[in-house]
Write a protein that holds these residues in place. Structure first.
Motif, PDB file in Angstrom:
ATOM      1  N   MET A   1       0.953  -1.373  -0.223  1.00 50.36           N
ATOM      2  CA  MET A   1       0.072  -0.154   0.185  1.00 50.36           C
ATOM      3  C   MET A   1       0.765   1.603   0.388  1.00 50.36           C
ATOM      4  SD  MET A   1      -3.151   0.954   2.617  1.00 50.36           S
ATOM      5  CE  MET A   1      -1.461   1.147   4.378  1.00 50.36           C
ATOM      6  N   ILE A   2       0.728   1.968  -0.917  1.00 47.99           N
ATOM      7  CA  ILE A   2       1.194   3.397  -1.277  1.00 47.99           C
ATOM      8  C   ILE A   2       0.566   4.617  -0.547  1.00 47.99           C
ATOM      9  CG2 ILE A   2       2.872   2.255  -2.423  1.00 47.99           C
ATOM     10  CD1 ILE A   2       1.742   3.974  -4.992  1.00 47.99           C
ATOM     11  N   LYS A   3       1.276   5.652  -0.906  1.00 48.94           N
ATOM     12  CA  LYS A   3       0.782   7.025  -0.219  1.00 48.94           C
ATOM     13  C   LYS A   3       0.644   7.771  -1.292  1.00 48.94           C
ATOM     14  CE  LYS A   3      -0.270   5.384   4.840  1.00 48.94           C
ATOM     15  NZ  LYS A   3       0.361   6.078   5.842  1.00 48.94           N
ATOM     16  N   SER A   4      -0.502   8.580  -1.637  1.00 51.78           N
ATOM     17  CA  SER A   4       0.284   9.601  -2.283  1.00 51.78           C
ATOM     18  C   SER A   4       0.247  11.084  -1.575  1.00 51.78           C
ATOM     19  CB  SER A   4      -1.505  10.460  -2.785  1.00 51.78           C
ATOM     20  OG  SER A   4      -1.305  11.925  -3.832  1.00 51.78           O
ATOM     21  N   MET A   5       1.076  12.222  -1.663  1.00 53.08           N
ATOM     22  CA  MET A   5       1.177  13.749  -0.637  1.00 53.08           C
ATOM     23  C   MET A   5       0.218  14.473  -1.035  1.00 53.08           C
ATOM     24  SD  MET A   5       5.416  13.705  -0.535  1.00 53.08           S
ATOM     25  CE  MET A   5       6.220  13.510  -2.191  1.00 53.08           C
ATOM     26  N   VAL A 230      13.414  -0.812 -13.504  1.00 47.93           N
ATOM     27  CA  VAL A 230      11.807  -1.318 -13.282  1.00 47.93           C
ATOM     28  C   VAL A 230      11.801  -2.312 -12.376  1.00 47.93           C
ATOM     29  CG1 VAL A 230      10.913  -1.849 -15.291  1.00 47.93           C
ATOM     30  CG2 VAL A 230      12.043  -0.684 -16.068  1.00 47.93           C
ATOM     31  N   GLU A 231      11.954  -3.542 -12.161  1.00 44.73           N
ATOM     32  CA  GLU A 231      11.926  -4.788 -11.307  1.00 44.73           C
ATOM     33  C   GLU A 231      11.281  -3.949  -9.707  1.00 44.73           C
ATOM     34  OE1 GLU A 231      10.049  -7.218 -12.003  1.00 44.73           O
ATOM     35  OE2 GLU A 231      10.541  -7.253 -14.326  1.00 44.73           O
ATOM     36  N   SER A 232      12.640  -3.460  -9.403  1.00 44.50           N
ATOM     37  CA  SER A 232      12.936  -2.869  -8.221  1.00 44.50           C
ATOM     38  C   SER A 232      11.821  -2.103  -8.128  1.00 44.50           C
ATOM     39  CB  SER A 232      14.269  -2.374  -7.952  1.00 44.50           C
ATOM     40  OG  SER A 232      15.146  -3.557  -8.507  1.00 44.50           O
ATOM     41  N   THR A 233      11.193  -1.264  -9.107  1.00 44.82           N
ATOM     42  CA  THR A 233      10.325   0.374  -8.566  1.00 44.82           C
ATOM     43  C   THR A 233       8.790  -1.184  -8.227  1.00 44.82           C
ATOM     44  OG1 THR A 233      11.390   1.218  -9.687  1.00 44.82           O
ATOM     45  CG2 THR A 233       9.553   2.283  -9.878  1.00 44.82           C
ATOM     46  N   LYS A 234       8.228  -1.693  -9.616  1.00 42.28           N
ATOM     47  CA  LYS A 234       8.222  -2.923  -9.013  1.00 42.28           C
ATOM     48  C   LYS A 234       7.633  -3.634  -8.085  1.00 42.28           C
ATOM     49  CE  LYS A 234       6.182  -3.665 -14.264  1.00 42.28           C
ATOM     50  NZ  LYS A 234       4.569  -4.359 -13.647  1.00 42.28           N
ATOM     51  N   GLN A 235       8.606  -4.204  -7.045  1.00 43.03           N
ATOM     52  CA  GLN A 235       8.356  -4.735  -6.451  1.00 43.03           C
ATOM     53  C   GLN A 235       7.951  -3.754  -4.729  1.00 43.03           C
ATOM     54  OE1 GLN A 235      11.905  -6.370  -5.797  1.00 43.03           O
ATOM     55  NE2 GLN A 235      12.063  -8.351  -7.927  1.00 43.03           N
ATOM     56  N   ALA A 236       8.692  -1.956  -5.233  1.00 39.74           N
ATOM     57  CA  ALA A 236       8.554  -1.702  -4.275  1.00 39.74           C
ATOM     58  C   ALA A 236       7.594  -1.164  -4.405  1.00 39.74           C
ATOM     59  CB  ALA A 236       9.675  -0.594  -4.277  1.00 39.74           C
ATOM     60  N   LEU A 237       6.992  -0.512  -5.217  1.00 37.10           N
ATOM     61  CA  LEU A 237       5.324  -0.471  -5.509  1.00 37.10           C
ATOM     62  C   LEU A 237       4.636  -1.797  -4.304  1.00 37.10           C
ATOM     63  CD1 LEU A 237       4.570   1.439  -8.804  1.00 37.10           C
ATOM     64  CD2 LEU A 237       4.620   2.384  -7.079  1.00 37.10           C
ATOM     65  N   LYS A 246      13.159   6.754  -2.477  1.00 38.56           N
ATOM     66  CA  LYS A 246      14.122   5.641  -3.178  1.00 38.56           C
ATOM     67  C   LYS A 246      13.499   5.522  -4.514  1.00 38.56           C
ATOM     68  CE  LYS A 246      14.003   0.598  -2.642  1.00 38.56           C
ATOM     69  NZ  LYS A 246      13.634  -0.535  -2.752  1.00 38.56           N
ATOM     70  N   LEU A 247      11.928   5.960  -4.698  1.00 41.64           N
ATOM     71  CA  LEU A 247      11.777   5.532  -6.387  1.00 41.64           C
ATOM     72  C   LEU A 247      12.416   6.533  -6.885  1.00 41.64           C
ATOM     73  CD1 LEU A 247       7.916   4.078  -5.833  1.00 41.64           C
ATOM     74  CD2 LEU A 247      10.041   2.813  -5.497  1.00 41.64           C
ATOM     75  N   ARG A 285       9.244   9.564 -13.641  1.00 42.90           N
ATOM     76  CA  ARG A 285       9.310  10.224 -12.436  1.00 42.90           C
ATOM     77  C   ARG A 285       8.358  11.609 -11.722  1.00 42.90           C
ATOM     78  NH1 ARG A 285      15.269  13.182 -12.893  1.00 42.90           N
ATOM     79  NH2 ARG A 285      14.654  13.489 -11.237  1.00 42.90           N
ATOM     80  N   GLU A 286       7.968  12.368 -12.555  1.00 43.39           N
ATOM     81  CA  GLU A 286       6.698  12.726 -12.516  1.00 43.39           C
ATOM     82  C   GLU A 286       5.734  12.227 -11.539  1.00 43.39           C
ATOM     83  OE1 GLU A 286       4.911  14.411 -16.191  1.00 43.39           O
ATOM     84  OE2 GLU A 286       6.308  15.195 -16.278  1.00 43.39           O
ATOM     85  N   GLN A 287       5.453  10.924 -12.006  1.00 42.65           N
ATOM     86  CA  GLN A 287       4.166  10.602 -10.618  1.00 42.65           C
ATOM     87  C   GLN A 287       5.036  10.468  -9.654  1.00 42.65           C
ATOM     88  OE1 GLN A 287       0.866  11.429 -11.094  1.00 42.65           O
ATOM     89  NE2 GLN A 287       0.387   9.796 -13.132  1.00 42.65           N
ATOM     90  N   ILE A 288       6.483   9.519  -9.307  1.00 41.84           N
ATOM     91  CA  ILE A 288       6.872   9.280  -8.485  1.00 41.84           C
ATOM     92  C   ILE A 288       7.205  11.068  -7.160  1.00 41.84           C
ATOM     93  CG2 ILE A 288       8.856   8.735  -7.575  1.00 41.84           C
ATOM     94  CD1 ILE A 288       9.379   6.579  -9.170  1.00 41.84           C
ATOM     95  N   GLN A 289       6.649  11.752  -7.582  1.00 40.90           N
ATOM     96  CA  GLN A 289       7.451  12.945  -7.376  1.00 40.90           C
ATOM     97  C   GLN A 289       5.853  13.119  -6.059  1.00 40.90           C
ATOM     98  OE1 GLN A 289      10.094  14.807  -7.256  1.00 40.90           O
ATOM     99  NE2 GLN A 289      10.903  13.828  -8.774  1.00 40.90           N
ATOM    100  N   ASN A 290       4.742  12.455  -6.696  1.00 53.87           N
ATOM    101  CA  ASN A 290       3.668  12.781  -6.265  1.00 53.87           C
ATOM    102  C   ASN A 290       3.265  11.681  -4.429  1.00 53.87           C
ATOM    103  OD1 ASN A 290       3.023  14.766  -7.260  1.00 53.87           O
ATOM    104  ND2 ASN A 290       2.286  13.357  -8.974  1.00 53.87           N
ATOM    105  N   ILE A 291       4.427  10.747  -4.846  1.00 55.60           N
ATOM    106  CA  ILE A 291       4.330   9.668  -3.970  1.00 55.60           C
ATOM    107  C   ILE A 291       4.993   9.675  -1.856  1.00 55.60           C
ATOM    108  CG2 ILE A 291       5.223   6.756  -3.156  1.00 55.60           C
ATOM    109  CD1 ILE A 291       4.626   6.864  -6.326  1.00 55.60           C
ATOM    110  N   GLU A 292       4.702   9.403  -1.374  1.00 57.26           N
ATOM    111  CA  GLU A 292       4.799  10.023   0.326  1.00 57.26           C
ATOM    112  C   GLU A 292       6.265   9.174   0.728  1.00 57.26           C
ATOM    113  OE1 GLU A 292       3.186  10.853   4.510  1.00 57.26           O
ATOM    114  OE2 GLU A 292       3.050   8.453   3.994  1.00 57.26           O
TER     115      GLU A 292
END
Length: 292
Positions: A1-5, A230-237, A246-247, A285-292
């Motif tokens: 579960m991830i959170k937006s900022m 790419v795989e690391s990002t998917k796993q983190a998500l 991190k992302l 990268r633009e979308q990642i900027q919105n992740i807590e």
């Protein structure tokens, strides 16, 4: 579960003596930046409020608005400052005498001078007040987190989709790259034949030239690292948590690998795919900027 900022939360607690409303909203930020606007009588609780918020938020620029309504009768009492009124009166009479003016001071005039009359609040039960304030704060924070989680799920789905597109580009370049070597070998062989006609081709020399070319255009390492990122990002998500920083770092590494692939590209198809790859990385990268 991830959170937006990005998020919003509101809660209102109404009791017999008071009503407290808390509203929270946030946007993205590198760190946790909390701004609180509230009545002066609640300033005593600012540190407690900030401590409470750390249970719900780790990053983002958060604005908190707290309103307070007191329903209790006799919540304040009017006080008459006799000493100050006497001092005002003394100075007014001194002015009248010194400047030859009429001494026309009236009670209604004197009463309007600052702090002659004061409204003093009665003692407040701070424990009960904090209980109500904390309840409103927790309710607003919980609604705020729910909104962030819902937006975070939308971000996760969108990022997963973009990462899949990136893998398609990586797969294409991985499949296309080895063919460049063979195509270059045949072009070089044909060119040598045209120039030398019946002279026998030096296969060793040809092999050396092809090897040099292959070394210049080889992007195997970059493709392996890019696929790993790419795989690391998917796993983190999928794992969730506070992964925004991190992302963001991983996305920078992705962009570095894509730039190297583009600089080595000696083929229009690979160049086109590398450009598309960079575009997708920028969107990520633009979308990642919105992740807590």
């Amino acid at each position: 579960m991830i959170k937006s900022m990005t998020g919003f939360g509101r809660c209102e607690v109404t009791g017999r003596e008071r009503k407290i409303t808390v509203e929270m909203k946030s946007v993205n930020h590198r760190y946790l930046d909390v701004s609180i606007k509230m009545p002066k009588k609640l300033n005593f609780f600012e540190n407690a409020i900030r401590t409470e918020l750390k249970n719900y938020i780790s990053r983002g620029k958060v604005d908190i608005f707290i309103t307070y309504e007191d329903y209790s009768e006799g919540s304040g009492s009017l006080k008459y400052n006799k000493a100050l009124a006497a001092e005002y009166l003394g100075y007014l009479r001194q002015m009248a005498e010194e400047f030859g003016l009429d001494d026309d001071v009236r009670v209604s005039t004197l009463s309007r001078y600052p702090e002659v009359f004061l409204m003093e609040e009665q003692n407040i039960d701070e424990e009960e007040l904090w209980k109500d304030l904390q309840g409103a704060l927790k309710g607003a924070a919980e609604n705020f987190v729910k909104a962030r989680i819902a937006e975070g799920e939308n971000l996760r789905r969108d990022l997963d989709s973009k990462l899949d597109v990136m893998l398609e580009h990586v797969d294409f370049i991985t499949e296309r790259s080895p063919k460049l070597i063979e195509e270059y070998r045949e072009k070089l062989r044909e060119k040598v034949r045209e120039l030398l006609e019946d002279v026998r081709i030096d296969e060793n020399r040809l092999y050396m030239e092809v090897t040099i070319f292959a070394d210049k255009v080889c992007v195997d390492e970059e493709l392996v690292r890019l696929r790993s990122h790419v795989e690391s990002t998917k796993q983190a998500l999928a794992s969730g948590g506070s992964i925004g920083r991190k992302l963001d770092f991983i996305a920078q590494e992705m962009n570095r690998e894509a730039n190297t692939i583009l600089s080595k590209a000696n083929d229009l198809e690979i160049s086109a795919r590398a450009i598309e790859l960079k575009n997708e990385i920028e969107k990520v990268r633009e979308q990642i900027q919105n992740i807590e």
